[in-house]
Write a protein that holds these residues in place. Structure first.
Motif, PDB file in Angstrom:
ATOM      1  N   ASP A  61      -6.744   4.407   0.056  1.00 18.21           N
ATOM      2  CA  ASP A  61      -5.524   3.043  -1.106  1.00 18.21           C
ATOM      3  C   ASP A  61      -5.980   2.365  -1.875  1.00 18.21           C
ATOM      4  O   ASP A  61      -4.782   1.541  -2.774  1.00 18.21           O
ATOM      5  CB  ASP A  61      -5.960   1.988   0.063  1.00 18.21           C
ATOM      6  N   GLN A 120      -8.279  -5.647   0.663  1.00 19.75           N
ATOM      7  CA  GLN A 120      -8.239  -4.423   1.129  1.00 19.75           C
ATOM      8  C   GLN A 120      -9.755  -4.497   0.922  1.00 19.75           C
ATOM      9  O   GLN A 120     -10.500  -3.354   1.305  1.00 19.75           O
ATOM     10  CB  GLN A 120      -7.288  -3.509   0.707  1.00 19.75           C
ATOM     11  N   HIS A 128       1.261   4.384  -3.079  1.00 18.45           N
ATOM     12  CA  HIS A 128       1.006   5.484  -2.495  1.00 18.45           C
ATOM     13  C   HIS A 128       1.918   6.391  -2.803  1.00 18.45           C
ATOM     14  O   HIS A 128       1.860   7.388  -3.642  1.00 18.45           O
ATOM     15  CB  HIS A 128       0.433   5.601  -1.101  1.00 18.45           C
ATOM     16  N   VAL A 137       0.689  -1.251   0.336  1.00 20.96           N
ATOM     17  CA  VAL A 137      -0.235   0.028   0.053  1.00 20.96           C
ATOM     18  C   VAL A 137       0.741   1.003  -0.179  1.00 20.96           C
ATOM     19  O   VAL A 137       0.341   2.095  -1.015  1.00 20.96           O
ATOM     20  CB  VAL A 137      -1.186  -0.215   1.438  1.00 20.96           C
TER      21      VAL A 137
END
Length: 116
Positions: free
Chosen positions: A97, A88, A54, A50
């Motif tokens: 995310d 997720q 990002h 994650v």
């Protein structure tokens, strides 16, 4: 508080701090070990992916994202990112995310799941 009690307390604090420092620095020091990200637990690997997603969303540097994913020693990094996105979604992760994961999975040539 009497003067004697104050000095006894102050002396106890100083001796306690000194003993704590001696113990931590000489008797039981921290031992640092170099480990690679591929040895992380599964939940930490997810967090790492994650963070990579990002970072990719911020700078769009696919080569750097691939290099970061290579430290996990994955057979199929694109599919792993897509699978992470699926996990997720199930876990109810924030939409930011999920968008970052889907963008990275797409850039790596995988088919990410549809966003909720």
């Amino acid at each position: 508080m009497t003067r004697t009690a104050f000095f006894n307390l102050l002396g106890g604090v100083i001796i306690g701090l000194a003993a704590g420092l001696v113990y931590t620095w000489t008797i039981n020091p921290v031992k640092y070990t170099d480990v690679s990200p591929d040895t992380l637990r599964a939940d930490y690997k997810t967090d790492y992916v994650v963070m990579i997603a990002h970072a990719y969303a911020a700078d769009a540097n696919l080569d750097l994202a691939r290099a970061r994913l290579a430290t996990l020693k994955l057979a199929g990094p694109g599919q792993f990112v897509a699978d992470t996105s699926t996990q997720q979604i199930t876990a109810g992760a924030p939409l930011d995310d999920l968008r970052a994961l889907n963008a990275l999975a797409t850039a790596l040539g995988a088919v990410p799941p549809p966003l909720p």
